[in-house]
Write an enzyme that holds these catalytic residues in place. Structure first.
Site, PDB file in Angstrom:
ATOM      1  N   GLU A 115       0.953  -0.671  -0.182  1.00  0.00           N
ATOM      2  CA  GLU A 115      -0.014  -0.061  -0.339  1.00  0.00           C
ATOM      3  C   GLU A 115       1.060   1.391   0.046  1.00  0.00           C
ATOM      4  O   GLU A 115       1.872   1.042   0.520  1.00  0.00           O
ATOM      5  CB  GLU A 115      -0.681   0.031   1.007  1.00  0.00           C
ATOM      6  CG  GLU A 115      -0.540  -0.439   2.575  1.00  0.00           C
ATOM      7  CD  GLU A 115      -1.454  -0.273   3.851  1.00  0.00           C
ATOM      8  OE1 GLU A 115      -1.500   0.521   4.392  1.00  0.00           O
ATOM      9  OE2 GLU A 115      -1.692  -1.235   4.244  1.00  0.00           O
ATOM     10  N   GLU A 175       0.995   5.143  -0.239  1.00  0.00           N
ATOM     11  CA  GLU A 175       0.426   6.890  -0.083  1.00  0.00           C
ATOM     12  C   GLU A 175       1.822   7.518  -1.406  1.00  0.00           C
ATOM     13  O   GLU A 175       2.992   7.543  -0.663  1.00  0.00           O
ATOM     14  CB  GLU A 175       0.477   7.629   1.414  1.00  0.00           C
ATOM     15  CG  GLU A 175      -0.500   6.524   2.085  1.00  0.00           C
ATOM     16  CD  GLU A 175      -0.118   7.603   4.053  1.00  0.00           C
ATOM     17  OE1 GLU A 175       0.189   8.762   4.115  1.00  0.00           O
ATOM     18  OE2 GLU A 175      -0.367   7.005   4.571  1.00  0.00           O
ATOM     19  N   TYR A 180      -8.313   5.264  -2.478  1.00  0.00           N
ATOM     20  CA  TYR A 180      -8.570   5.448  -1.221  1.00  0.00           C
ATOM     21  C   TYR A 180      -7.776   6.808  -1.140  1.00  0.00           C
ATOM     22  O   TYR A 180      -6.512   7.590  -0.984  1.00  0.00           O
ATOM     23  CB  TYR A 180      -9.701   5.444   0.171  1.00  0.00           C
ATOM     24  CG  TYR A 180      -8.222   4.836   1.207  1.00  0.00           C
ATOM     25  CD1 TYR A 180      -8.652   5.537   2.742  1.00  0.00           C
ATOM     26  CD2 TYR A 180      -7.435   3.690   0.159  1.00  0.00           C
ATOM     27  CE1 TYR A 180      -7.593   4.943   2.812  1.00  0.00           C
ATOM     28  CE2 TYR A 180      -6.955   3.854   1.343  1.00  0.00           C
ATOM     29  CZ  TYR A 180      -6.715   4.277   2.421  1.00  0.00           C
ATOM     30  OH  TYR A 180      -5.693   3.740   3.954  1.00  0.00           O
ATOM     31  N   ASP A 205      -6.171   9.355   1.643  1.00  0.00           N
ATOM     32  CA  ASP A 205      -5.191   8.639   3.643  1.00  0.00           C
ATOM     33  C   ASP A 205      -4.801  10.011   4.543  1.00  0.00           C
ATOM     34  O   ASP A 205      -2.857   9.653   3.571  1.00  0.00           O
ATOM     35  CB  ASP A 205      -4.776   6.895   3.685  1.00  0.00           C
ATOM     36  CG  ASP A 205      -4.072   7.090   5.395  1.00  0.00           C
ATOM     37  OD1 ASP A 205      -5.263   6.964   5.921  1.00  0.00           O
ATOM     38  OD2 ASP A 205      -3.565   5.650   4.717  1.00  0.00           O
ATOM     39  N   SER A 229      -4.228   0.934  -2.675  1.00  0.00           N
ATOM     40  CA  SER A 229      -3.917  -0.417  -1.425  1.00  0.00           C
ATOM     41  C   SER A 229      -3.890  -1.560  -2.899  1.00  0.00           C
ATOM     42  O   SER A 229      -5.212  -1.994  -3.036  1.00  0.00           O
ATOM     43  CB  SER A 229      -4.103  -0.372   0.409  1.00  0.00           C
ATOM     44  OG  SER A 229      -4.497   0.553   0.268  1.00  0.00           O
ATOM     45  N   ARG A 233      -1.340 -10.626  10.252  1.00  0.00           N
ATOM     46  CA  ARG A 233      -0.949  -9.827   9.291  1.00  0.00           C
ATOM     47  C   ARG A 233       0.570  -8.924  10.194  1.00  0.00           C
ATOM     48  O   ARG A 233       0.560  -8.557  11.118  1.00  0.00           O
ATOM     49  CB  ARG A 233      -2.236  -8.802   9.082  1.00  0.00           C
ATOM     50  CG  ARG A 233      -1.006  -7.637   8.015  1.00  0.00           C
ATOM     51  CD  ARG A 233      -2.662  -7.152   7.387  1.00  0.00           C
ATOM     52  NE  ARG A 233      -3.164  -6.019   8.151  1.00  0.00           N
ATOM     53  CZ  ARG A 233      -2.868  -4.821   8.464  1.00  0.00           C
ATOM     54  NH1 ARG A 233      -2.364  -3.868   7.710  1.00  0.00           N
ATOM     55  NH2 ARG A 233      -3.844  -4.077   8.979  1.00  0.00           N
TER      56      ARG A 233
END
Length: 513
Positions: free
Chosen positions: A10, A12, A102, A104, A111, A247
């Site tokens: 993921e 950003e 999305y 964040d 992601s 995880r």
């Protein structure tokens, strides 16, 4: 022994724009990021993205649960840790490839869907770049200029994350997992760093280092991801059957533009995890006297000659540490390629890892087409030589940012890829396919296909659920707790029998797929 497991990346993205408000002020990054996510949903077509508003299913989110056996009180948590709060103003899109796109922390974040091999992790990570580029192109058609950067620092003190996720057995004690991983994670930028101009969080000193994230590490183990960042993150949010899986949420890595670097980042760590899980006696005893300080020291030395002290009084270089771990993985896997019949992923990772380490020992320049920080340093050094400037020249910092620009006409890494000067592992056509089609061997296939087939009848989703409308207009939550269930092989015939979610829900015998 294999490097195959459920994993994902993921990222950003850095974002800038010339847009201004009616009052002449710059448009905020939060607003810009929302524009990007909405633009992809608008421009990708009905079979590629689902615009869900705040339609992420937060039911199984546990961001404050700590793997060390407790849960942080919400009153004590920083707002950035409360990722389970539903906010209708936050743009969220679930894609037909099973990914989430999305907003964040005022950044667009891609992601990737769950995959089961390092090479697939590379492919779906690159697909995220295309998703971001399509969003920017859609905005440009409306005259809204936005630039996106796949990096982790702005050079002025801010850092934003690239996080890797690996499914590990719950039976492995977390304390042992953390302690045996720390030296490896400290040294991994030697083969997996993206490179950075500037030393210190706010680039207080001129210079070049291996990792974008190293200077932002301030603790060995901890729950935080944006403050007092640890080497090993303890968030216990499995997004899977909790008593079976854990995880591992890895926050120390760099966003990478070089295929081999990305492959080595996830593949080497997956291999080390397998040794920790199945052959803990083979894990090298190279505990560091000061892991945080060692992370800074190794990152700050592109000559790779710097050494760091171990707890038992030795001094080892980053290459020494990585070689010790590689030997453990090779021993666990067996010697020679014949030890991995049919497991091309393990063969590829171990062969690449050994070849890159050997090249770096001889001369880092020999890994210029494989290791991103080496490629970036080579480009910057050529400029320094031509311009006769030091590392404090602001043009170098600008080139560092430009390296990560996702615009192929401007991005320096993109240009090197196109010219064949960064080795490619995944062809363009397979990346384009990954933009709209999910992996077939994880539950991402069910999630992505529900989005593609049923559109707005799917009201929300998460990694382990899909929320759909039944025949009475009620919302039904279909749980998908096992990441390797609900694959194409298991559920394609089921989905093919239905054109609406109402009939699908009627056929499902239980809420779990």
């Amino acid at each position: 022994m294999s490097v195959r497991r459920v994993m994902g990346i993921e990222t950003e993205l850095g974002i800038t724009s010339t847009q201004v408000t009616a009052q002449g002020q710059p448009v905020s990054p939060m607003v810009l990021s929302g524009q990007v996510v909405r633009a992809y949903a608008a421009g990708a077509g009905p079979e590629a993205a689902m615009w869900t508003g705040a339609g992420w299913d937060y039911a199984d989110e546990t961001p404050l649960r700590d793997a060390r056996g407790y849960e942080m009180a919400r009153a004590l948590a920083h707002v950035s840790q409360l990722t389970d709060l539903e906010d209708p103003t936050i743009a969220t899109s679930v894609l037909s490839n099973g990914a989430r796109f999305y907003v964040d922390h005022a950044h667009p974040e891609y992601s990737s869907p769950e995959v089961t091999s390092p090479r697939e992790a590379v492919r779906y990570d690159r697909a995220g770049e295309l998703v971001a580029r399509l969003a920017v192109e859609t905005l440009g058609e409306d005259g809204r200029e936005v630039r996106l950067y796949k990096n982790n620092v702005d050079g002025k003190g801010a850092s934003y994350g690239t996080h890797e996720n690996f499914l590990v057995p719950r039976t492995v004690p977390f304390d042992r997992l953390a302690q045996q991983l720390i030296p490896f994670l400290v040294a991994r930028p030697v083969i997996a760093g993206a490179g950075r101009v500037g030393i210190g969080q706010a680039s207080e000193r001129p210079g070049f280092q291996l990792s974008q994230r190293a200077d932002y590490l301030e603790a060995e183990v901890g729950l935080e991801t944006t403050l007092r960042r640890p080497i090993v993150n303890t968030r216990d949010e499995p997004h899977a059957t909790p008593h079976v899986h854990r995880r591992l949420h890895v926050i120390v890595g760099d966003a990478t533009m070089a295929d081999v670097t990305t492959l080595l980042a996830v593949g080497s760590l997956s291999g080390v995890l397998r040794v920790v899980e199945t052959h803990p006696e083979l894990v090298p005893d190279v505990r560091l006297a000061d892991p945080v300080g060692a992370a800074h020291t190794i990152s700050h030395d592109p000559t790779l000659r710097a050494t760091v002290p171990t707890a038992d009084g030795r001094t080892l270089s980053g290459i020494d540490l990585l070689e010790a771990y590689l030997e453990a993985v090779e021993q666990a896997a067996g010697s020679g390629h014949e030890a991995w019949p049919g497991d091309e992923d393990t063969m590829e990772v171990l062969t690449r890892w050994r070849g890159v380490l050997d090249a770096l020992r001889r001369d880092p320049a020999q890994a210029v087409e494989q290791v991103e920080w080496v490629a970036k340093l080579s480009l910057l050094e050529r400029f320094r030589e031509r311009a006769s400037v030091g590392w404090d020249d602001p043009r170098l910092a600008a080139m560092d940012i430009q390296w990560h620009d996702l615009d192929p006409a401007r991005g320096l890494a993109q240009k090197l890829r196109a010219a064949g000067r960064l080795e490619r592992l995944v062809p363009d056509d397979t990346i384009a396919t990954a933009v709209t089609q999910p992996p077939e061997d994880t539950r991402a296939w069910f999630r992505g296909e529900c989005v593609r087939r049923f559109g707005t009848d799917v009201r929300a989703a998460s990694w382990d659920s899909v929320v759909m409308v039944d025949d009475r207009g009620r919302l039904r939550r279909v749980r998908v707790p096992e990441p390797t269930h609900a694959t194409r092989e298991r559920v394609e015939a089921l989905l093919a029998r239905h054109t609406r979610t109402a009939s699908l829900l009627t056929e499902l015998a239980s809420e779990d797929v």
